[in-house]
Design an enzyme around this catalytic site. Structure first.
Site, PDB file in Angstrom:
ATOM      1  CB  CYS A   1      -0.985  -0.018   1.148  1.00  0.00           C
ATOM      2  SG  CYS A   1      -0.190  -0.166   2.747  1.00  0.00           S
TER       3      CYS A   1
ATOM      4  CG  HIS B   1      -4.598   0.653   3.808  1.00  0.00           C
ATOM      5  ND1 HIS B   1      -3.986  -0.169   2.899  1.00  0.00           N
ATOM      6  CD2 HIS B   1      -5.506   1.385   3.125  1.00  0.00           C
ATOM      7  CE1 HIS B   1      -4.493   0.075   1.694  1.00  0.00           C
ATOM      8  NE2 HIS B   1      -5.426   1.015   1.807  1.00  0.00           N
TER       9      HIS B   1
ATOM     10  CG  ASP C   1      -7.116   2.634  -0.719  1.00  0.00           C
ATOM     11  OD1 ASP C   1      -5.951   2.571  -1.169  1.00  0.00           O
ATOM     12  OD2 ASP C   1      -7.547   1.922   0.200  1.00  0.00           O
TER      13      ASP C   1
END
Lengths: 647, 312
Positions: free
Chosen positions: A409, A451, A467
């Site tokens: 991520c 994250h 995202d």
């Protein structure tokens, strides 16, 4: 045989209990003291084995003095939390060497009870509490053993009976304990100031993000925080737990600029009412608080920063329970100030030429279209979401997007924000946690759920969450980490298969959560709420104190009454009742049977005192003896005689 | 109520026995009564006292008054079990082994200074007491009936003795002490006839059948549940008391009840009342309860314990 002498087994048991109670302190005491304690304990055991003589006073005094001086040199004080415990432990060790009689041992037992309390000054987890409960049971058993004649008889059966008795005593103390727990006024803040404990930093979010920092956390299944929602739990893809915001990029590392809490952008909620929930943070030694994106209110414990981040007033160094609410649909920072927007466009002087070039080409598009273009680029390039990305060079974004194409991520978020800034859209990286695992009525969020995602500022819409990981690996967001990667790389608890071990662990976590919510989380604030519901507003009012003490008294009286009722003598038989009533009549003549005086002896005494009633008394005696000790019968006649005696 | 109830047997012979015993042992009616009760309850008696207070006279008088065969054995440290039980000797005329019975084959055996013998000899006697039979060379020989052992111990000299262990003390139903006589009794004894001659001339006042009936009658004396409560309360108190090493054993509890029955019979009662238990309690319990502090029997502790236990 001197009953006050100590049995060797009793001393060994005492040594074992004291060791058990000092054990949790072992990490807090200096090594030299642990060594000294080991020597003192070992010395005592050696004395038991060899039946040797105790050291005389002139040996013991220098040892004790030396230990005290040592503690003082180490801690610069004899008070304080750790210093006090060290001194206490040292003195217990010295006391052992002059423990000869039962009296000395009893003193050590009481010190043992105090040791139990000292453990709770450092740690209040459920495990420790259970351990200490077991310890209290053992000390109490020892204490009962010393007060039972004969002491240790070498029979485990007897020891077990004593332990059961100790357990019963503890259970009887339970109601009083519960009352004190709920009603005794709580003290704000810790009794001792917590030390700045650098050694105990847990892994967790850091205040910077460089390649690898998030993928390393994916192996850590320790709990970051737990959440219980007041209503319906939102969908998994909405569970973005907002943490530090990374604004500055030096070409390799994204760093958080210190949050400034004097001003904060405006947040507007959508049409839905804010979602209310309670979050219990595990200590992470950082000032920030985690909150569901986007916080709708600011709790007493924290403030809202200029980067829309909740920041605590001090480090979260103990477990913290917060009642928060969040807007799932929001507009935040529509009126964001120029300085912030300018910072959200800064890029390093050089590096990543290819990404820069491609993004710059999109500057002509409207902002929303630029966002979509980058996301399309990511999917079009076939980027892969993986736990073990390769290490990229100085042009990390180029290497990732056009070269290795494998990333976690932080790579996605970093590359996305880089390209957004290159395309002229203010953007920043937000760190935090995503998702969580449902366990009963609450949600566990682990370090592995850490994250990173992006936020872009669009005219009229403010900061919008984007995202890029979701665009590439939607299953990471919708179903969790384990479904998006090869889950054999993950720790056991994080994998998908729902096996027995995992279920047991979750059940245990559920207990721990209950403990945290109801025992640790019973803060002064919660106490006030609970008592308010019971109609008590002033903890120190005379009425409340009276009710409080009265209910404790009632508890004790009920238990005592129950015990007395159980110990009541059996109801005497009819003959004995008549005899007792006869004795009561004789009491008028100052004739009372002695404790072990038999009926005949008593009757003869009465006849000597009351010669004129001799025949009556003899008849009653004969009737009673025949009815109770003979073959029975004649009760009616005895009754008449006894009743007749009164007149 | 059947034919053998105490109320139906004649108490006259027993009272005659007591009267004659009191002629021999002056000023000790309680002790002689306990000794007779012990015999009636089929128990054995341990007399612990200094020499010369009439232990042997009591044993002798009991045997003579009851018309029983009497043997006295002086225990010494070199005594062997064979000296007590007897020995098989080869007989040249009959070409066979013939058993020569030892002194234990007697209705009343006085084992003088029992603690002077070695444990081996002690246990030979104590085994005979318990089993009421002797096994020698694979042959079991019944001991006479009644069989009554009176053992004496001298408490003041413990040098060169083998004190009886608790397990063996438990086999004696009662332990009594005679003690010095009071002034009047001692004077009467000094002025009176020589005891030896008196004993030689003594006539039995009870027949063997009457004695056996009396022993049977003891077992039929009624014991009510309320009385068992009291016996149990006393036993429990000895087990819970801090002063003693051990409490009373179940065998001791049985003995206490048997002794109380015999005491009640001698009082002419067909039921046991708490006073009967109290009368025999010290004699039954004291030698079984070794005080923690001194490791010896302590009568005053036993009395204290009895006074502390309420009668249920």
């Amino acid at each position: 045989m001197n009953p006050d002498r100590l049995d060797r087994t009793q001393i060994l048991a005492l040594l074992a209990v004291l060791t058990g109670l000092l054990l949790p302190h072992a990490g807090r005491l200096p090594n030299w003291l642990l060594g000294a304690l080991a020597i003192l304990f070992g010395w005592r055991i050696w004395l038991i084995r060899t039946q040797g003589r105790m050291p005389p006073k002139w040996v013991l005094l220098p040892i004790t003095f030396g230990l005290i001086v040592g503690v003082f040199i180490e801690f610069r004080t004899l008070l304080g939390r750790t210093g006090g415990i060290a001194l206490f432990a040292a003195l217990i060790g010295a006391k052992l060497l002059e423990t000869r009689s039962r009296r000395d041992a009893l003193l050590l037992v009481y010190l043992g009870y105090f040791l139990v309390v000292t453990n709770l000054l450092f740690d209040q987890t459920m495990t420790l509490a259970a351990y200490l409960c077991a310890m209290v049971l053992i000390i109490t058993t020892l204490l009962i053993g010393w007060h039972t004649l004969g002491g240790w008889t070498g029979q485990w059966r007897v020891a077990f009976k004593q332990a059961r008795f100790a357990g019963v005593l503890m259970l009887q103390a339970l109601p009083v304990m519960a009352l004190l727990f709920v009603f005794f006024p709580r003290i704000e803040g810790p009794l001792w100031r917590l030390p700045q404990d650098r050694g105990s930093i847990r892994s967790g979010l850091a205040d910077s993000m460089s390649p690898g920092s998030f993928s390393n956390m994916s192996k850590d299944d320790s709990v970051a925080f737990r959440v219980s929602f007041e209503g319906e739990r939102p969908a998994q893809e909405l569970l973005y737990w907002r943490g530090p915001v990374f604004l500055d990029y030096d070409g390799r590392t994204w760093t958080q600029s210190p949050p400034n809490a004097t001003t904060s952008p405006r947040i507007e909620g959508g049409t839905q009412p804010p979602l209310r929930y309670a979050i219990t943070l595990e200590p992470h030694q950082r000032p920030w608080l985690l909150a569901l994106d986007m916080p709708a209110m600011v709790p007493d414990e924290g403030r809202m920063s200029d980067q829309l981040q909740l920041v605590g007033r001090r480090q979260v160094s103990k477990r913290l329970r917060l009642e928060l609410s969040a807007y799932l649909q929001y507009r935040a920072g529509v009126d964001e100030d120029e300085a912030m927007l300018a910072r959200a466009l800064v890029l390093p002087e050089e590096g990543n030429p290819r990404a820069r070039q491609q993004a710059a080409a999109w500057r002509t598009l409207p902002p929303q279209a630029r966002v979509d273009a980058v996301l399309q680029l990511f999917t079009g390039q076939g980027l892969q979401y993986t736990l073990a990305p390769p290490l990229y060079g100085s042009n990390a974004v180029d290497d990732f997007v056009y070269g290795g194409k494998q990333g976690f991520c932080e790579h996605f978020a970093g590359a996305f924000v880089f390209m957004m800034r290159a395309a002229g859209v203010p953007a920043r990286v937000v760190g935090g946690y995503q998702g969580g695992e449902e366990n009963g009525d609450y949600l566990i969020v682990r370090q592995a759920d850490a994250h990173a995602w992006a936020e872009v500022w669009l005219e009229g819409q403010g900061w919008q969450r984007v995202d890029p990981t979701f665009a590439v690996a939607p299953s990471r967001i919708e179903e969790g980490l384990a479904s998006a990667v090869n889950d054999s790389d993950l720790p056991y608890l994080l994998r998908l298969d729902n096996n027995l071990v995992k279920r047991a662990q979750l059940a245990l976590d559920s207990m721990v959560n209950g403990w945290n919510q109801w025992v640790i989380g019973y803060t002064p604030e919660r106490q006030r709420q609970v008592l308010k519901r019971l109609g008590i507003t002033d903890l120190l009012s005379g009425k409340f104190v009276a009710v409080f003490l009265g209910s404790i008294g009632l508890c004790i009286a009920l238990i005592a009454g129950w015990l007395l009722w159980r110990m009541r003598p059996p109801k005497p038989d009819a003959a004995r009742q008549l005899w007792d009533s006869f004795c009561r009549r004789l009491a008028a003549y100052d004739l009372v049977p002695a404790r072990a005086e038999g009926p005949r002896d008593f009757a003869h005494r009465a006849m000597a005192r009351l010669p004129h009633r001799k025949t009556e008394i003899q008849a009653i005696l004969d009737g009673y003896l025949a009815a109770r000790y003979g073959s029975g019968g004649g009760l009616e006649q005895l009754k008449q005689r006894v009743v007749g005696f009164g007149r | 109520m059947n034919a053998a109830t105490p109320s139906r047997i004649s108490l006259a012979p027993l009272h005659a026995v007591l009267a004659q015993l009191d002629d021999f042992i002056l000023g000790k009616p309680r002790e002689t009564r306990l000794a007779l009760a012990c015999l009636l309850a089929r128990g054995h008696l341990l007399i612990e006292d200094v020499p010369g207070v009439g232990k042997t006279t009591l044993a002798h008088a009991l045997a003579a008054t009851l018309g029983l065969a009497f043997q006295r054995v002086q225990f010494t440290s070199d005594m062997l079990p064979a000296d007590l039980i007897g020995v098989s000797i080869y007989d040249r005329d009959s070409h066979a082994f013939r058993f020569h019975a030892g002194p234990v084959f007697s209705q009343v055996v006085l084992a003088d200074e029992i603690n002077r013998a070695t444990p081996k000899t002690q246990s030979a006697l104590l085994e005979a007491m318990e089993e009421r039979q002797v096994t020698l060379d694979g042959e079991t020989r019944e001991l006479p009936d009644p069989f009554f052992v009176i053992a004496t111990q001298n408490p003041s000299s413990q040098i060169g003795t083998f004190p009886l262990p608790e397990s063996q003390l438990d086999r004696f139903l009662m332990r009594i002490t005679l003690g010095y006589p009071d002034v009047a009794a001692e004077r009467a004894m000094l002025l009176g006839e020589d005891r030896r001659e008196m004993l030689r001339d003594a006539k039995p006042v009870i027949s063997l059948a009457e004695l056996a009936d009396s022993q049977h009658a003891v077992r039929r004396v009624h014991v009510a549940p309320a009385l068992v409560d009291y016996v149990q309360a006393l036993c429990r108190a000895t087990r819970e008391a801090p002063d003693f090493h051990n409490g009373l054993s179940p065998r001791a509890a049985l003995g206490l009840l048997a002794a109380a029955r015999a005491w009640a019979l001698l009082a002419g009662r067909d039921m046991v009342i708490p006073e009967d238990v109290q009368a025999v309690f010290a004699a039954v319990a004291t030698h079984r309860l070794l005080a923690r502090a001194s490791n010896r029997p302590q009568p005053e502790l036993v009395a204290k314990l009895q006074a502390a236990v309420a009668i249920p």
